[in-house]
Design a protein around this motif. Sequence first.
Motif, short mmCIF file in Angstrom:
data_model
loop_
_atom_site.label_atom_id
_atom_site.label_comp_id
_atom_site.label_asym_id
_atom_site.label_seq_id
_atom_site.Cartn_x
_atom_site.Cartn_y
_atom_site.Cartn_z
N THR A 56 -98.13 -46.71 34.05
CA THR A 56 -99.50 -47.01 33.67
C THR A 56 -100.19 -45.77 33.10
OG1 THR A 56 -100.24 -46.60 35.94
CG2 THR A 56 -99.79 -48.89 35.33
N LEU A 57 -99.89 -44.59 33.64
CA LEU A 57 -100.45 -43.36 33.08
C LEU A 57 -99.93 -43.12 31.66
CD1 LEU A 57 -100.37 -40.88 36.09
CD2 LEU A 57 -102.39 -41.79 34.95
N ASN A 58 -98.65 -43.39 31.43
CA ASN A 58 -98.09 -43.22 30.09
C ASN A 58 -98.72 -44.19 29.10
OD1 ASN A 58 -96.36 -41.08 30.50
ND2 ASN A 58 -94.62 -42.39 31.03
N TRP B 64 -92.34 -32.87 34.36
CA TRP B 64 -91.39 -32.09 35.16
C TRP B 64 -91.56 -30.59 34.91
CZ3 TRP B 64 -88.84 -33.93 39.14
CH2 TRP B 64 -88.61 -35.30 39.21
N ALA B 65 -91.75 -30.23 33.66
CA ALA B 65 -91.93 -28.81 33.32
C ALA B 65 -93.22 -28.27 33.93
CB ALA B 65 -91.94 -28.63 31.81
N ILE B 66 -94.26 -29.07 33.93
CA ILE B 66 -95.53 -28.63 34.51
C ILE B 66 -95.42 -28.53 36.03
CG2 ILE B 66 -97.90 -29.38 34.92
CD1 ILE B 66 -98.03 -30.05 31.97
N LEU C 265 -104.13 -23.23 34.95
CA LEU C 265 -103.96 -24.17 36.06
C LEU C 265 -104.65 -25.50 35.78
CD1 LEU C 265 -102.87 -24.65 38.93
CD2 LEU C 265 -105.03 -23.73 39.78
N PHE C 266 -105.88 -25.46 35.26
CA PHE C 266 -106.59 -26.69 34.94
C PHE C 266 -105.91 -27.45 33.80
CE2 PHE C 266 -110.51 -24.54 36.78
CZ PHE C 266 -110.39 -25.19 37.99
N ALA C 267 -105.40 -26.72 32.80
CA ALA C 267 -104.69 -27.38 31.70
C ALA C 267 -103.41 -28.03 32.20
CB ALA C 267 -104.39 -26.38 30.59
N LEU D 183 -100.40 -32.82 33.78
CA LEU D 183 -99.58 -33.44 34.82
C LEU D 183 -99.94 -34.92 34.93
CD1 LEU D 183 -97.47 -33.00 37.05
CD2 LEU D 183 -99.36 -32.52 38.59
N PHE D 184 -101.22 -35.25 34.79
CA PHE D 184 -101.65 -36.64 34.85
C PHE D 184 -101.59 -37.31 33.48
CE2 PHE D 184 -103.69 -34.83 38.61
CZ PHE D 184 -103.19 -35.70 39.56
#
Length: 140
Positions: free
Chosen positions: A6-8, A83-85, A116-118, A123-124
């Motif tokens: 759903t996020l994608n 995954w990288a994040i 960190l915020f980026a 990530l989401f």
Amino acid sequence: MITIKTLNKWANNHTYLPINMLRIALGIFLFFKGIDFMTNSAMLVELFKPMQNMAGGMLIIHYVAPAHLIGGILIATGLLTRWAIMAQIPIIIGAVVINFKGEMNSMNLTLALITLFACAFFLFYGSGKSSLDYYFKMQQ
């Protein structure tokens, strides 16, 4: 797994050029930070001075540069972005903590917090339409 799908779907419907440019810039920044840590390993050891008594300190030093190099490439191209994040977030949280345990450097702290915020955003959000993840998904 349903949450990621759903996020994608949401990210693919709301993909904009500035967000893609931010993801690419984040990946390039992390890649060059990895190069900087590899070429100047004495600086990396100096950064970890406040944490030298931790167990696995040498393991951490050997994890940071390759994780930034590989993760930066993956994030910039949009391949396995989440995954990288996830591999970058512990390093960046460590960068924030080091600023509070050692000498306070406001420029490094600001840079670490922005990164960190980026990373938390991507990530989401995921990689979006202008990425290798989306390209490979459409090839199926």
